[in-house]
Design an enzyme around this catalytic site. Structure first.
Site, PDB file in Angstrom:
ATOM      1  N   HIS A 302       0.852  -1.183   0.000  1.00 16.16           N
ATOM      2  CA  HIS A 302       0.000   0.000   0.000  1.00 16.16           C
ATOM      3  C   HIS A 302       0.887   1.230   0.000  1.00 16.16           C
ATOM      4  O   HIS A 302       1.928   1.234   0.641  1.00 16.16           O
ATOM      5  CB  HIS A 302      -0.910   0.014   1.242  1.00 16.16           C
ATOM      6  CG  HIS A 302      -2.074   0.935   1.080  1.00 16.16           C
ATOM      7  ND1 HIS A 302      -1.994   2.271   1.343  1.00 16.16           N
ATOM      8  CD2 HIS A 302      -3.331   0.699   0.638  1.00 16.16           C
ATOM      9  CE1 HIS A 302      -3.156   2.826   1.079  1.00 16.16           C
ATOM     10  NE2 HIS A 302      -3.985   1.900   0.645  1.00 16.16           N
ATOM     11  N   ASP A 359      -8.039  -5.214   0.043  1.00 14.39           N
ATOM     12  CA  ASP A 359      -8.544  -6.064  -1.034  1.00 14.39           C
ATOM     13  C   ASP A 359      -8.188  -7.533  -0.862  1.00 14.39           C
ATOM     14  O   ASP A 359      -8.703  -8.380  -1.575  1.00 14.39           O
ATOM     15  CB  ASP A 359      -7.986  -5.581  -2.382  1.00 14.39           C
ATOM     16  CG  ASP A 359      -8.632  -4.281  -2.792  1.00 14.39           C
ATOM     17  OD1 ASP A 359      -9.817  -4.098  -2.469  1.00 14.39           O
ATOM     18  OD2 ASP A 359      -7.959  -3.457  -3.414  1.00 14.39           O
TER      19      ASP A 359
END
Ligand code: ACO
Length: 424
Positions: A302, A359
């Site tokens: 991320h 996700d």
């Protein structure tokens, strides 16, 4: 006031320093070019603050995420998606009366103009639902033109929140060739969406509570994430004073990419591939570490979280709970857990601070809920919608907003003379 000094070509310049409410520090370079003639070079904008915002706070090192000051863990446990929509858009937790009135509005604006059904029919049956979402979201501006009147803007915000789920469910029904199921006013936001997705006209359909609760949680966790790619896109498009529907449609397109919201679909496709390949997850782990393979472990890493993604932690537990309650046993969940375990202990991932993101587990829950893989990113869009709206509204009301127009460092050819085609 603190200032920062910059020395360029031997000359010293001073710039103001800004400090946010969580002590984030920025050097205000608004006058950088005017004062020095130079621009800031920052591809991917990883060091650039594009606005001041009161909506969402993230501390990527500490794994903190708060909407309007409220920790995501508390909202996930105690709130509902509709309440979080209110919080993000209106910057306060609603009273019981305000919440009831808001729920009522979101219920009574769910219908689409009947003509709009033709849009869905004109797409090929194989169309990706994100293409349909983006096209249909912008087409709302043809039905509900925006005037500068704040009341109309507010009504359009309500319309968009209410109709987006109808559009999402119709896109799905279109893709499987089933008749559209109209929204129902006696159901909650999440129940109504699931009903439009899974009911068929010939049979009664009762929405299982475990599904509507799981959906509430998933949507809350996706509701905003400050200046990410899609929110920045919404702000950028909106900075030209494009209307709400046009700005949000652009956000839907930005979300679609596999490096952003499209990752939830990519995660499941990756897990399915590993499963079909005999479940040898170690082989894929090695491929992810080999730059030349071009393979990335989807759902890992991320730009902001460098320790853990608090949403992924909540979803990992929810995956066990939801699959347990539904009596689903999914081999992909086992593969996901194994991948996570080796990654968390592998120096490649540890050194680069790569952890599961939101996700990584969301797709497994959506799959267990019966939502098809190519609808996963649509589900993300449904959750992110209030965030996009809040960002758009804040941008619109901020007197500091200027049309977004970055600069560049030109590295192309210097001036040269045009040659007619027979002389080249
Ligand atoms: N698998 C393997 N290696 C990775 C991964 C991954 N998923 N992610 C990053 N790396 C490596 C990079 O190769 C790079 O290695 P290097 O230093 O040897 O060159 C290093 O880690 C840093 O990666 P960057 O791409 O520079 O990090 P950036 O902040 O630009 O990208 C991103 C973040 C896009 C999320 C990236 O980690 C990625 O592609 N992840 C997979 C896709 C994904 O899950 N996206 C969803 C993000 S969350 C969201 O949008 C909701």
């Amino acid at each position: 006031m603190t200032t920062a000094k910059l020395i360029l070509n031997g000359q010293e310049y001073e710039f103001p320093v800004m400090v946010g409410s969580e002590h984030e520090v920025a050097i205000d370079f608004t006058k950088l070019r005017a004062q020095t003639g130079a621009i800031a070079y920052d591809p991917g904008y990883g060091n650039t603050g594009s606005c001041e915002s009161e909506i969402t706070f993230i501390d990527g090192e500490a794994g903190i995420l708060r909407y309007r000051g409220y920790p995501i863990e508390q909202l996930a446990e105690k709130s509902s998606f509709v309440e979080v929509c209110y919080l993000l858009v209106y910057n306060k937790l609603p009273t019981a009366a305000e919440l009831a009135a808001f729920e009522q509005k979101l219920t009574y604006h769910t219908l689409l103009h009947e003509d709009m059904k033709k849009f869905f029919e004109s797409f090929p049956g194989t169309a990706h639902p994100m293409a349909i979402m983006s096209a249909t979201a912008i087409s709302l501006s043809a039905y509900y033109p925006e005037f500068l009147d704040p009341e109309i803007i507010d009504l359009n915000i309500v319309r968009l929140l209410a109709k987006f789920k109808t559009i999402a469910a119709y896109a799905y029904k279109r893709s499987i060739g089933q008749a559209y199921i109209y929204p129902r006013n006696d159901l909650s936001y999440t129940e109504d969406f699931l009903h439009m997705m899974f009911a068929v006209r010939t049979e009664p359909y009762e929405v299982p509570e475990v599904l509507s609760r799981a959906l509430d949680l998933l949507l809350i966790l996706h509701a905003d994430h400050e200046q990410n790619c899609s929110a920045s896109t919404v702000r950028m498009v909106g900075s030209s004073q494009a209307n709400l529907f046009a700005s949000v449609a652009a956000g839907v397109s930005a979300l679609w990419g596999p490096l952003h919201g499209g990752a939830n679909q990519a995660v499941i496709e990756m897990l399915e591939k590993i499963h079909a390949d005999g479940g040898d997850y170690k082989k894929y782990m090695n491929m992810a570490k080999d730059r030349d393979s071009g393979f990335r472990l989807m759902g890992f890493g991320h730009r902001v979280y460098k320790n853990f993604d608090p949403r992924a932690q909540i979803l990992k537990k929810a995956a066990d709970d939801v699959l347990g309650a539904l009596g689903v046993s999914d081999p992909l969940l086992e593969i996901a857990k194994n991948l996570e375990e080796i990654a968390l202990n592998d120096s490649y991932f540890v050194e680069r601070k790569l952890y599961p993101n939101v996700d990584f587990y969301s797709g497994i829950i959506y799959r267990a809920m019966g939502i098809p893989t190519d609808m996963f990113t649509v589900m993300f869009a449904l959750g992110r919608l209030p965030g996009w709206i809040a960002q758009w509204k804040e941008m619109r009301n901020d007197p500091a907003t200027r049309i977004n127009r970055p600069r560049q460092i030109y590295t192309g050819a210097t001036e040269r003379d045009y040659l007619p085609v027979d002389q080249r």
